[in-house]
Design an enzyme around this catalytic site. Structure first.
Site, PDB file in Angstrom:
ATOM      1  N   HIS A   1     -68.864  55.477 -73.176  1.00  0.00           N
ATOM      2  CA  HIS A   1     -69.374  55.160 -74.509  1.00  0.00           C
ATOM      3  C   HIS A   1     -69.501  53.641 -74.588  1.00  0.00           C
ATOM      4  CE1 HIS A   1     -70.022  54.593 -78.642  1.00  0.00           C
ATOM      5  NE2 HIS A   1     -68.807  54.145 -78.900  1.00  0.00           N
TER       6      HIS A   1
ATOM      7  N   CYS B   1     -67.726  58.985 -81.989  1.00  0.00           N
ATOM      8  CA  CYS B   1     -68.402  58.521 -80.762  1.00  0.00           C
ATOM      9  C   CYS B   1     -68.109  59.405 -79.555  1.00  0.00           C
ATOM     10  CB  CYS B   1     -68.000  57.083 -80.445  1.00  0.00           C
ATOM     11  SG  CYS B   1     -68.353  55.959 -81.790  1.00  0.00           S
TER      12      CYS B   1
ATOM     13  N   ASN C   1     -74.054  49.740 -80.659  1.00  0.00           N
ATOM     14  CA  ASN C   1     -73.177  50.918 -80.577  1.00  0.00           C
ATOM     15  C   ASN C   1     -73.872  52.064 -81.311  1.00  0.00           C
ATOM     16  OD1 ASN C   1     -71.238  52.894 -80.962  1.00  0.00           O
ATOM     17  ND2 ASN C   1     -69.593  51.476 -81.477  1.00  0.00           N
TER      18      ASN C   1
HETATM   19  O1  UT7 Z   1     -67.523  53.084 -81.281  1.00  0.00           O
HETATM   20  C1  UT7 Z   1     -66.324  53.140 -82.018  1.00  0.00           C
HETATM   21  C2  UT7 Z   1     -65.363  52.260 -81.457  1.00  0.00           C
HETATM   22  N1  UT7 Z   1     -65.605  50.899 -81.876  1.00  0.00           N
HETATM   23  C3  UT7 Z   1     -65.239  49.917 -81.066  1.00  0.00           C
HETATM   24  O2  UT7 Z   1     -64.826  50.180 -79.965  1.00  0.00           O
HETATM   25  C4  UT7 Z   1     -65.269  48.490 -81.577  1.00  0.00           C
HETATM   26  C5  UT7 Z   1     -64.012  47.798 -81.099  1.00  0.00           C
HETATM   27  N2  UT7 Z   1     -63.892  46.448 -81.580  1.00  0.00           N
HETATM   28  C6  UT7 Z   1     -64.645  45.414 -81.138  1.00  0.00           C
HETATM   29  O3  UT7 Z   1     -65.560  45.610 -80.356  1.00  0.00           O
HETATM   30  C7  UT7 Z   1     -64.277  44.014 -81.544  1.00  0.00           C
HETATM   31  O4  UT7 Z   1     -62.997  44.025 -82.124  1.00  0.00           O
HETATM   32  C8  UT7 Z   1     -65.273  43.363 -82.553  1.00  0.00           C
HETATM   33  C9  UT7 Z   1     -66.595  43.093 -81.859  1.00  0.00           C
HETATM   34  C10 UT7 Z   1     -65.489  44.276 -83.735  1.00  0.00           C
HETATM   35  C11 UT7 Z   1     -64.734  42.033 -83.035  1.00  0.00           C
HETATM   36  O5  UT7 Z   1     -64.493  41.153 -81.939  1.00  0.00           O
HETATM   37  P1  UT7 Z   1     -63.122  40.353 -81.833  1.00  0.00           P
HETATM   38  O6  UT7 Z   1     -63.216  39.483 -80.647  1.00  0.00           O
HETATM   39  O7  UT7 Z   1     -62.017  41.381 -81.880  1.00  0.00           O
HETATM   40  O8  UT7 Z   1     -63.148  39.449 -83.123  1.00  0.00           O
HETATM   41  P2  UT7 Z   1     -62.110  39.425 -84.342  1.00  0.00           P
HETATM   42  O9  UT7 Z   1     -62.288  40.605 -85.221  1.00  0.00           O
HETATM   43  O10 UT7 Z   1     -60.745  39.117 -83.812  1.00  0.00           O
HETATM   44  O11 UT7 Z   1     -62.628  38.142 -85.114  1.00  0.00           O
HETATM   45  C12 UT7 Z   1     -62.562  36.820 -84.540  1.00  0.00           C
HETATM   46  C13 UT7 Z   1     -63.230  35.867 -85.496  1.00  0.00           C
HETATM   47  C14 UT7 Z   1     -62.746  36.021 -86.937  1.00  0.00           C
HETATM   48  O12 UT7 Z   1     -62.718  34.720 -87.515  1.00  0.00           O
HETATM   49  P3  UT7 Z   1     -61.329  33.956 -87.728  1.00  0.00           P
HETATM   50  O13 UT7 Z   1     -60.517  34.868 -88.563  1.00  0.00           O
HETATM   51  O14 UT7 Z   1     -60.774  33.820 -86.325  1.00  0.00           O
HETATM   52  O15 UT7 Z   1     -61.747  32.698 -88.347  1.00  0.00           O
HETATM   53  C15 UT7 Z   1     -63.844  36.818 -87.602  1.00  0.00           C
HETATM   54  O16 UT7 Z   1     -63.937  36.583 -88.975  1.00  0.00           O
HETATM   55  O17 UT7 Z   1     -64.637  36.127 -85.531  1.00  0.00           O
HETATM   56  C16 UT7 Z   1     -65.068  36.295 -86.882  1.00  0.00           C
HETATM   57  N3  UT7 Z   1     -66.166  37.223 -86.912  1.00  0.00           N
HETATM   58  C17 UT7 Z   1     -67.447  36.836 -86.801  1.00  0.00           C
HETATM   59  N4  UT7 Z   1     -67.999  35.619 -86.648  1.00  0.00           N
HETATM   60  C18 UT7 Z   1     -69.345  35.565 -86.543  1.00  0.00           C
HETATM   61  C19 UT7 Z   1     -66.121  38.579 -87.023  1.00  0.00           C
HETATM   62  N5  UT7 Z   1     -67.376  39.071 -87.002  1.00  0.00           N
HETATM   63  C20 UT7 Z   1     -68.200  37.996 -86.857  1.00  0.00           C
HETATM   64  C21 UT7 Z   1     -69.601  37.883 -86.762  1.00  0.00           C
HETATM   65  N6  UT7 Z   1     -70.115  36.650 -86.602  1.00  0.00           N
HETATM   66  N7  UT7 Z   1     -70.420  38.938 -86.799  1.00  0.00           N
END
Ligand code: UT7
Length: 341
Positions: A257, A117, A287
């Site tokens: 980004h 990225c 993204n």
């Molecule tokens: O461009 C390259 C760089 N990339 C980035 O900068 C991405 C950086 N990361 C992020 O933007 C975030 O970490 C994400 C958007 C990927 C995830 O958001 P988060 O607030 O960190 O969520 P999490 O991974 O901590 O997940 C929280 C909950 C989990 O459920 P439990 O374990 O708490 O029951 C996940 O399983 O949300 C769940 N979850 C979803 N639920 C509904 C993860 N993805 C989804 C989804 N829909 N698509």
């Protein structure tokens, strides 16, 4: 005798998005997710996806044509093509060589550069060296991504995040005091395993992490990358402000980004920069990796939000891990203007 370095800047810009729109409600039918979760956690409402069988270079080609036209040059004037991509259609020929052929840029050398990225900032930094040193007159940089091709469409943690897009710029000599003032680049390979897209090799851990049949897909530890992104966006922004003696108040716009609105809002707040100073595109494109910065600059420029003399800051982070930033004094008026403020 002291060598005189030529000031180099963006003399042409263009972008291209695929026509297919994939909305959050489309994704609700594919994986266990919701429109509400995606908007609240990422800010993304929809993204653009290449047609089945459509190569990513096709949108890179369109973006390049628009940038060349905006620069008022012809493809034969280009001396070098650099394509920043983490999703090349082929390892060889490089996307840069494919574009060189399709554009008829018969006087250009061509190579791909992979800084994920952060690709736009890395490519800008390389292009600037060639123009400033007088080695080349015009360098075409194309940021071209087909992330839908490496997405695991069964993995809700990643498939809601990414989209396909291309942005391109022509770098050439500009007036003294304008153009790319400075760039700053960094990397941390030891932390790189938190975001991987395997290609010719896969080890046991790569295979284990990918739970579905298709293993040649993007895998990401989202929360690790999130923590890195917030920290490094702030660091890279402060570093380039410091290097160039720029104050946040001097900036007309900032082009980060765009991976997640929460990352951007958090970092901008701590830096004391208003989010009104940016051009949001993540809500409609997701993204789009290296294309995110040039696409948002192109949209700001064509919307008349950038005028000659404006100082702008670019900041990127991503796989590798990599990061980078740049300060540019914008040297163009909006398309159609005569060039005088
Ligand atoms: O461009 C390259 C760089 N990339 C980035 O900068 C991405 C950086 N990361 C992020 O933007 C975030 O970490 C994400 C958007 C990927 C995830 O958001 P988060 O607030 O960190 O969520 P999490 O991974 O901590 O997940 C929280 C909950 C989990 O459920 P439990 O374990 O708490 O029951 C996940 O399983 O949300 C769940 N979850 C979803 N639920 C509904 C993860 N993805 C989804 C989804 N829909 N698509």
């Amino acid at each position: 005798m002291k060598t005189r370095f030529k000031p180099a800047g963006i003399i042409g810009i263009g972008s291209c998005l695929p026509e297919n729109v994939l909305t959050n409600s489309d994704l609700e039918k594919m994986v266990d997710t919701s429109d509400e979760w995606i908007i609240k956690r990422t800010g993304i409402r929809e993204r653009r996806i290449l047609d089945k069988g459509q190569p990513a270079y096709s949108i890179g080609y369109e973006a390049a044509l628009r940038a060349i036209e905006d620069a008022g040059i012809s493809a034969e004037d280009i001396d070098l093509i650099i394509v920043a991509t983490e999703t090349p259609d082929y390892l060889t020929p490089s996307t840069a060589c494919i574009l060189q052929g399709k554009l008829g840029a018969r006087n250009a050398a061509a190579f791909d550069l992979n800084a994920a990225c952060t690709g736009m900032i890395y490519a800008l930094s390389v292009a600037r060296q060639y123009v400033s040193s007088g080695t080349y007159r015009y360098v075409l940089v194309v940021c071209c991504e087909g992330l839908s091709k490496v997405t695991d469409w069964q993995d809700r943690k990643t498939c809601v995040l990414f989209g396909d897009a291309a942005g391109a710029v022509v770098i050439g000599e500009v007036e003294e005091g304008y153009g790319i003032i400075d760039t700053y680049l960094g990397s941390d390979g030891e932390a790189g395993r938190c975001l991987t897209i395997p290609c010719c090799h896969m080890d046991e851990s790569d295979i284990e992490k990918r739970t579905h049949e298709n293993k040649r897909v993007l895998w990401m530890d989202g929360s690790e990358v999130f923590k890195f992104a917030v920290r490094i966006m702030e660091h890279a922004t402060e570093k380039i402000l410091d290097l160039t003696g720029t104050l946040p108040g001097d900036l007309k716009m900032i082009f980060p980004h765009q991976a997640n609105v929460r990352i951007i809002e958090g970092a901008l707040k701590r830096l004391g920069i208003s989010d009104e100073n940016m051009m949001p595109v993540i809500h409609k494109y997701g993204n789009i990796s290296s294309a995110s910065i040039p696409v948002s600059i192109d949209e700001a420029y064509r919307a008349g939000r950038l005028l000659k003399g404006d100082k702008i800051l670019l900041v990127g982070f991503g796989g590798g891990l990599t990061w980078g930033s740049a300060i540019i004094r914008w040297n163009k008026n909006q398309p159609g203007d005569t060039g005088v403020n």
